[in-house]
Design a protein around this motif. Structure first.
Motif, PDB file in Angstrom:
ATOM      1  N   ARG A 118       1.271  -1.642  -0.316  1.00  0.00           N
ATOM      2  CA  ARG A 118      -0.080   0.275   0.003  1.00  0.00           C
ATOM      3  C   ARG A 118       1.005   1.252   0.451  1.00  0.00           C
ATOM      4  O   ARG A 118       0.388   1.976  -0.810  1.00  0.00           O
ATOM      5  CB  ARG A 118      -1.202  -0.051   1.154  1.00  0.00           C
ATOM      6  CG  ARG A 118      -0.347   0.093   2.382  1.00  0.00           C
ATOM      7  CD  ARG A 118      -1.493   0.112   3.377  1.00  0.00           C
ATOM      8  NE  ARG A 118      -0.557   0.753   4.690  1.00  0.00           N
ATOM      9  CZ  ARG A 118      -1.567   1.087   6.186  1.00  0.00           C
ATOM     10  NH1 ARG A 118      -2.680   1.393   6.001  1.00  0.00           N
ATOM     11  NH2 ARG A 118      -0.910   1.215   6.811  1.00  0.00           N
ATOM     12  N   TRP A 119       1.852   1.136   0.832  1.00  0.00           N
ATOM     13  CA  TRP A 119       3.015   2.499   0.748  1.00  0.00           C
ATOM     14  C   TRP A 119       2.705   2.914  -0.737  1.00  0.00           C
ATOM     15  O   TRP A 119       3.127   3.673  -1.610  1.00  0.00           O
ATOM     16  CB  TRP A 119       3.999   2.043   2.204  1.00  0.00           C
ATOM     17  CG  TRP A 119       5.069   3.712   1.458  1.00  0.00           C
ATOM     18  CD1 TRP A 119       6.269   2.752   1.167  1.00  0.00           C
ATOM     19  CD2 TRP A 119       5.169   4.985   1.130  1.00  0.00           C
ATOM     20  NE1 TRP A 119       7.040   4.279   0.745  1.00  0.00           N
ATOM     21  CE2 TRP A 119       6.375   5.128   1.078  1.00  0.00           C
ATOM     22  CE3 TRP A 119       3.810   5.374   1.261  1.00  0.00           C
ATOM     23  CZ2 TRP A 119       6.954   6.494   0.921  1.00  0.00           C
ATOM     24  CZ3 TRP A 119       4.047   7.273   1.291  1.00  0.00           C
ATOM     25  CH2 TRP A 119       5.962   6.843   0.587  1.00  0.00           C
ATOM     26  N   TRP A 120       4.176   1.875  -1.265  1.00  0.00           N
ATOM     27  CA  TRP A 120       4.453   2.373  -2.643  1.00  0.00           C
ATOM     28  C   TRP A 120       3.341   2.916  -3.489  1.00  0.00           C
ATOM     29  O   TRP A 120       3.231   3.145  -3.842  1.00  0.00           O
ATOM     30  CB  TRP A 120       5.562   0.797  -3.045  1.00  0.00           C
ATOM     31  CG  TRP A 120       6.666   1.242  -2.452  1.00  0.00           C
ATOM     32  CD1 TRP A 120       7.250   0.231  -1.493  1.00  0.00           C
ATOM     33  CD2 TRP A 120       7.284   2.660  -2.415  1.00  0.00           C
ATOM     34  NE1 TRP A 120       8.307   0.371  -0.641  1.00  0.00           N
ATOM     35  CE2 TRP A 120       8.221   1.716  -0.928  1.00  0.00           C
ATOM     36  CE3 TRP A 120       8.168   3.100  -3.195  1.00  0.00           C
ATOM     37  CZ2 TRP A 120       9.731   2.492  -1.051  1.00  0.00           C
ATOM     38  CZ3 TRP A 120       8.630   4.385  -3.221  1.00  0.00           C
ATOM     39  CH2 TRP A 120       9.905   3.888  -2.319  1.00  0.00           C
ATOM     40  N   ARG A 121       2.530   2.054  -3.553  1.00  0.00           N
ATOM     41  CA  ARG A 121       1.148   1.979  -4.138  1.00  0.00           C
ATOM     42  C   ARG A 121      -0.277   3.446  -4.458  1.00  0.00           C
ATOM     43  O   ARG A 121       0.446   3.997  -4.968  1.00  0.00           O
ATOM     44  CB  ARG A 121      -0.372   1.245  -4.105  1.00  0.00           C
ATOM     45  CG  ARG A 121       0.490  -0.150  -4.777  1.00  0.00           C
ATOM     46  CD  ARG A 121      -1.239  -0.959  -4.685  1.00  0.00           C
ATOM     47  NE  ARG A 121      -2.095  -0.435  -5.156  1.00  0.00           N
ATOM     48  CZ  ARG A 121      -2.951  -1.252  -6.116  1.00  0.00           C
ATOM     49  NH1 ARG A 121      -2.671  -2.495  -6.597  1.00  0.00           N
ATOM     50  NH2 ARG A 121      -3.770  -1.062  -6.487  1.00  0.00           N
ATOM     51  N   PHE A 122       0.547   3.700  -3.010  1.00  0.00           N
ATOM     52  CA  PHE A 122       0.106   5.571  -2.820  1.00  0.00           C
ATOM     53  C   PHE A 122       1.699   6.717  -3.262  1.00  0.00           C
ATOM     54  O   PHE A 122       1.011   7.262  -3.259  1.00  0.00           O
ATOM     55  CB  PHE A 122       0.611   5.239  -1.113  1.00  0.00           C
ATOM     56  CG  PHE A 122      -0.089   6.585  -0.737  1.00  0.00           C
ATOM     57  CD1 PHE A 122      -0.633   8.107  -0.778  1.00  0.00           C
ATOM     58  CD2 PHE A 122       1.685   7.485  -0.537  1.00  0.00           C
ATOM     59  CE1 PHE A 122      -0.724   9.138   0.282  1.00  0.00           C
ATOM     60  CE2 PHE A 122       1.782   8.851   0.243  1.00  0.00           C
ATOM     61  CZ  PHE A 122       0.544   9.401   0.459  1.00  0.00           C
ATOM     62  N   TRP A 123       2.669   5.872  -3.028  1.00  0.00           N
ATOM     63  CA  TRP A 123       4.368   6.452  -3.307  1.00  0.00           C
ATOM     64  C   TRP A 123       3.506   7.341  -5.019  1.00  0.00           C
ATOM     65  O   TRP A 123       3.981   8.056  -5.438  1.00  0.00           O
ATOM     66  CB  TRP A 123       5.007   5.976  -3.300  1.00  0.00           C
ATOM     67  CG  TRP A 123       6.012   6.778  -3.980  1.00  0.00           C
ATOM     68  CD1 TRP A 123       6.722   8.195  -3.053  1.00  0.00           C
ATOM     69  CD2 TRP A 123       6.806   7.036  -4.914  1.00  0.00           C
ATOM     70  NE1 TRP A 123       7.847   8.517  -3.414  1.00  0.00           N
ATOM     71  CE2 TRP A 123       8.139   7.285  -4.567  1.00  0.00           C
ATOM     72  CE3 TRP A 123       6.657   5.754  -5.879  1.00  0.00           C
ATOM     73  CZ2 TRP A 123       8.929   7.782  -6.241  1.00  0.00           C
ATOM     74  CZ3 TRP A 123       7.793   5.891  -6.845  1.00  0.00           C
ATOM     75  CH2 TRP A 123       8.852   6.615  -6.711  1.00  0.00           C
ATOM     76  N   ILE A 124       3.069   5.622  -6.243  1.00  0.00           N
ATOM     77  CA  ILE A 124       3.051   6.471  -7.275  1.00  0.00           C
ATOM     78  C   ILE A 124       1.867   7.210  -7.184  1.00  0.00           C
ATOM     79  O   ILE A 124       2.215   7.803  -8.169  1.00  0.00           O
ATOM     80  CB  ILE A 124       3.263   5.003  -8.056  1.00  0.00           C
ATOM     81  CG1 ILE A 124       3.957   4.771  -9.136  1.00  0.00           C
ATOM     82  CG2 ILE A 124       2.013   4.049  -7.778  1.00  0.00           C
ATOM     83  CD1 ILE A 124       5.080   4.877  -9.595  1.00  0.00           C
ATOM     84  N   ASN A 125       1.159   6.578  -6.615  1.00  0.00           N
ATOM     85  CA  ASN A 125      -0.125   8.194  -7.117  1.00  0.00           C
ATOM     86  C   ASN A 125       0.328   9.269  -7.280  1.00  0.00           C
ATOM     87  O   ASN A 125      -0.058  10.062  -7.195  1.00  0.00           O
ATOM     88  CB  ASN A 125      -1.096   7.100  -6.376  1.00  0.00           C
ATOM     89  CG  ASN A 125      -2.321   6.122  -6.859  1.00  0.00           C
ATOM     90  OD1 ASN A 125      -2.949   6.416  -7.816  1.00  0.00           O
ATOM     91  ND2 ASN A 125      -1.515   4.922  -6.439  1.00  0.00           N
ATOM     92  N   TYR A 126       0.733   9.290  -5.594  1.00  0.00           N
ATOM     93  CA  TYR A 126       1.249  11.338  -5.652  1.00  0.00           C
ATOM     94  C   TYR A 126       2.705  11.382  -6.019  1.00  0.00           C
ATOM     95  O   TYR A 126       2.469  12.722  -7.112  1.00  0.00           O
ATOM     96  CB  TYR A 126       2.089  10.711  -3.972  1.00  0.00           C
ATOM     97  CG  TYR A 126       2.002  11.902  -3.594  1.00  0.00           C
ATOM     98  CD1 TYR A 126       1.553  12.509  -2.443  1.00  0.00           C
ATOM     99  CD2 TYR A 126       3.565  12.889  -4.239  1.00  0.00           C
ATOM    100  CE1 TYR A 126       2.228  14.035  -1.891  1.00  0.00           C
ATOM    101  CE2 TYR A 126       3.571  14.053  -3.758  1.00  0.00           C
ATOM    102  CZ  TYR A 126       2.696  14.107  -2.813  1.00  0.00           C
ATOM    103  OH  TYR A 126       3.294  15.413  -1.535  1.00  0.00           O
ATOM    104  N   LEU A 127       2.953  10.556  -7.659  1.00  0.00           N
ATOM    105  CA  LEU A 127       4.085  11.454  -8.313  1.00  0.00           C
ATOM    106  C   LEU A 127       3.230  11.489  -9.593  1.00  0.00           C
ATOM    107  O   LEU A 127       3.486  12.787 -10.369  1.00  0.00           O
ATOM    108  CB  LEU A 127       5.621   9.955  -8.099  1.00  0.00           C
ATOM    109  CG  LEU A 127       6.366  10.110  -9.776  1.00  0.00           C
ATOM    110  CD1 LEU A 127       7.143  11.094  -8.722  1.00  0.00           C
ATOM    111  CD2 LEU A 127       6.779   8.790  -9.939  1.00  0.00           C
ATOM    112  N   ALA A 128       2.225  10.330  -9.522  1.00  0.00           N
ATOM    113  CA  ALA A 128       1.865  10.833 -10.781  1.00  0.00           C
ATOM    114  C   ALA A 128       0.718  11.944 -10.370  1.00  0.00           C
ATOM    115  O   ALA A 128       0.753  12.919 -11.680  1.00  0.00           O
ATOM    116  CB  ALA A 128       0.910   9.097 -11.238  1.00  0.00           C
TER     117      ALA A 128
END
Length: 192
Positions: free
Chosen positions: A95-105
């Motif tokens: 979940r953290w990295w899926r959150f991070w990739i969404n934040y980056l996008a």
């Protein structure tokens, strides 16, 4: 901040990770967070004021040092390895990295988030650079390394590996990422 307040904020930010990792940032609403956390929108607004602050706070909160960080004290090489290996997904649904990739996008579309993402990267680069500099000073890393360039190369490596793990989310890719990170840190060690 009172301990209860910090626990409540941490809980809310965990809910944000879950919701964003599942639905994306643009779909996130304060009402969703309130319903998923069983906390009133007023309480959420009290702590974070708006959605952007909530999302930025979630990113900042996740960049705290790992809970086991103290066991690596005294060895900058072990600290760098520990922090770099946190870029290996535990599972494709991390979940953290899926959150991070969404934040980056999302930061490519939202100026405030972009500014924050740039500042966060600069802090991260400075921190990793200090680990390399400390490792050189303690004789763990090769003399002659440029701490900033070395940290930048390591960050390029780990961010590239994160992207690869999202494109091919399987155990073999995660093992490859772990191996490449270990080789990257090993290459910095004195006497290798």
């Amino acid at each position: 901040m009172r301990p209860g307040t910090q626990r409540q904020q941490d809980y809310l930010l965990g809910v944000v990770y879950d919701l964003i990792s599942e639905h994306g940032i643009d779909a996130l609403t304060m009402r969703q967070v309130a319903q998923a956390s069983n906390v009133s929108t007023g309480t959420i607004n009290y702590h974070f004021q708006n959605k952007e602050n909530l999302v930025i706070s979630a990113l900042e909160n996740a960049y705290q040092l790992p809970k086991d960080w103290e066991q690596y004290r005294g060895s900058p090489a072990a600290q760098l390895r520990r922090i770099a290996l946190s870029y290996v997904l535990r599972a494709s649904s991390d979940r953290w990295w899926r959150f991070w990739i969404n934040y980056l996008a999302a930061s490519t579309r939202h100026e405030e988030m972009q500014v924050h993402q740039e500042a966060r990267f600069d802090k991260q680069l400075a921190f990793w650079s200090s680990l390399v500099a400390d490792g050189i000073a303690k004789g763990e890393f090769c003399e002659g390394l440029d701490p900033v360039d070395t940290a930048r190369e390591m960050l390029i490596l780990v961010h590239g590996l994160i992207a690869m793990q999202f494109m091919k989310p399987d155990a073999k890719t995660r093992a490859f990422a772990r191996e490449r990170i270990n080789k990257g840190v090993d290459a910095l060690l004195r006497g290798t």
